[in-house]
Design an enzyme around this catalytic site. Structure first.
Site, mmCIF file in Angstrom:
data_model
loop_
_atom_site.group_PDB
_atom_site.id
_atom_site.type_symbol
_atom_site.label_atom_id
_atom_site.label_comp_id
_atom_site.label_asym_id
_atom_site.label_seq_id
_atom_site.Cartn_x
_atom_site.Cartn_y
_atom_site.Cartn_z
ATOM 1 N N ASP A 149 40.050 39.350 54.006
ATOM 2 C CA ASP A 149 39.177 40.499 53.770
ATOM 3 C C ASP A 149 38.739 40.449 52.304
ATOM 4 O O ASP A 149 38.668 39.371 51.725
ATOM 5 C CB ASP A 149 39.918 41.799 54.158
ATOM 6 C CG ASP A 149 38.955 42.891 54.587
ATOM 7 O OD1 ASP A 149 38.037 43.214 53.797
ATOM 8 O OD2 ASP A 149 39.087 43.433 55.700
ATOM 9 N N HIS B 268 36.084 38.187 51.658
ATOM 10 C CA HIS B 268 34.847 38.947 51.818
ATOM 11 C C HIS B 268 34.228 39.301 50.472
ATOM 12 O O HIS B 268 33.374 40.157 50.389
ATOM 13 C CB HIS B 268 35.092 40.201 52.655
ATOM 14 C CG HIS B 268 35.435 39.907 54.085
ATOM 15 N ND1 HIS B 268 35.599 40.871 55.045
ATOM 16 C CD2 HIS B 268 35.656 38.718 54.724
ATOM 17 C CE1 HIS B 268 35.892 40.314 56.210
ATOM 18 N NE2 HIS B 268 35.945 39.010 56.038
#
Ligand code: NAG
Length: 398
Positions: free
Chosen positions: A224, A247
């Site tokens: 993430d 991310h």
């Protein structure tokens, strides 16, 4: 064995050496050391050592002198452990040579919020160490669609001041790796985060409601956000960070709540993004909020094969629930992108999708060069205003 007759040092030199040795140990002069091993911890990776760690903490916390908690080499199994202050001294060092291992059964700590939590402390240093969250079982559970615990953050720092985290390695956390919440003056340096690129919600470092947090010289590979910045973060400095897979570095999600503290004065300087979903992102929910993001600087950044290198997305609305048709209340202003270059994995390398009610303003692009397939990439602007300087490619869309 040394021959005594070979010891020909003059007494004065021996004395000087001795004094040196004493003054070196004097760095921790008044410090008392508590070794978890002498308090019953076992470095075998299977004996639960939580109690020994907690008793080392109570000793250190009750000490009026600076204290060191020493964790030798080896693997120490720990369940949920909360290290609470306030303490009698403001200089406690966790010196970790070994590895702390979370229970392999994710049910044990999966609903505890945090695996290891420091709260209401002042003046704590965590030096070295590997934290092995053993999260893979929980990730598998989540991807199977079964009902699973949400998972524990590996290391939580909560409502605390003057914290140093140095040379720490965090592996395979169940959920977020490190969360800084309600803290002032936190320095993290030489931190390594590692989890699979497809592991769910394994943000590297999440900061919220905190001021004066610094993240330096760190390498984050995870599933993430490498760093996520939540509401109420001010004076955050991120420098020399490598991100990927992951991310990207994200300010947001902001504006989830109607009443929300803003984000102000964030610097991200000298960073690389490699194969990440985003590079530098600002993200807010598309619904009313008092939140804001302002005085943000992204500088000296190299993107390699990044899907969305520069992105502001103010229309976040997962599952289209609770926001369709609404505009974000989050005010985004004074955001500078300077010296950003490299490659985009998609055609649109710069995307500003701002709030129709509060358009982004004061966006500055300077010396930006991003390509897609060796050609000029594209930029897209909705409700965004700003200026450019130097070479800007893709050509700005303000
Ligand atoms: C912004 O934050 C940095 C630390 O990240 C701090 O040194 C600086 O003084 C802050 N600037 C303002 C205007 O508060």
């Amino acid at each position: 064995m040394a021959n005594p007759r070979s010891l020909t040092y003059p007494a004065a030199a021996v004395f000087a050496l001795l004094m040196m040795a004493i003054s070196i140990t004097n760095v921790d002069a008044a410090a008392v050391t508590f070794s978890v091993s002498s308090l019953g911890a076992k470095a075998d990776g299977t004996t639960d050592s939580t109690k020994a760690f907690l008793s080392a903490w109570s000793n250190a916390c009750a000490s009026v002198n600076p204290a060191v908690i020493y964790v030798p080499a080896g693997r120490f199994l720990l369940g949920n452990a909360v290290f609470s202050g306030p303490c009698k001294n403001n200089a406690i060092t966790f010196r970790i040579a070994g590895t702390l291992v979370a229970p392999s059964d994710y049910q044990v700590i999966g609903n505890d919020g945090n695996w290891l939590l420091f709260q209401h402390v002042n003046g704590v240093t965590i030096s070295g160490g590997v934290l092995d969250g053993q999260g893979t079982g929980l990730w598998d559970c989540k991807s199977s669609g079964k009902s699973c615990p949400s998972g524990a953050t590996t290391l939580g720092l909560s409502n605390s001041n003057n914290i140093v985290v140095s040379g720490l390695v965090s592996l395979n956390s169940q959920m977020f790796h490190i969360v800084v919440n309600g803290c002032q003056n936190v320095q993290m340096q030489g931190v390594k985060v590692n989890a699979a690129g497809n592991s769910p919600n394994t943000d590297g470092i999440h900061v919220q409601m905190s001021s004066g947090v610094t993240i330096l010289n760190s390498k984050i590979s995870t599933g993430d956000d490498c760093v996520s910045v939540g509401p109420g973060t001010t004076n955050l400095w991120i420098e020399n960070v490598a991100c990927g897979p992951g991310h990207g570095i994200s300010i947001g999600s902001l504006g989830k709540d109607q009443q929300e503290a803003g984000v102000q004065n964030v610097t991200v300087k000298t960073a690389t993004f490699t194969g990440t979903e985003n590079g530098v992102r600002i993200k807010s929910w598309g619904r009313p909020s008092t939140g804001f993001a302002r005085s943000i600087l992204f500088q000296h950044i190299v993107m390699t094969n990044v899907q969305n290198p520069i992105v502001i997305d103010q229309n976040y609305c997962p599952n289209d629930k609770g926001c369709p048709g609404q505009a974000s209340g989050v005010k985004v202003s004074d955001v500078t992108y300077e010296d950003i270059h490299g490659t985009s994995a998609t055609e649109v390398a710069v995307k500003f999708d701002c709030s129709s009610m509060y358009p982004c303003n004061g966006i500055k692009l300077q010396d930006v060069k991003l390509t897609y397939n060796n050609q000029a990439a594209e930029a897209s602007c909705i409700h965004a205003g700003g200026t450019t300087a130097g070479t800007v490619q893709p050509t700005s869309c303000f």
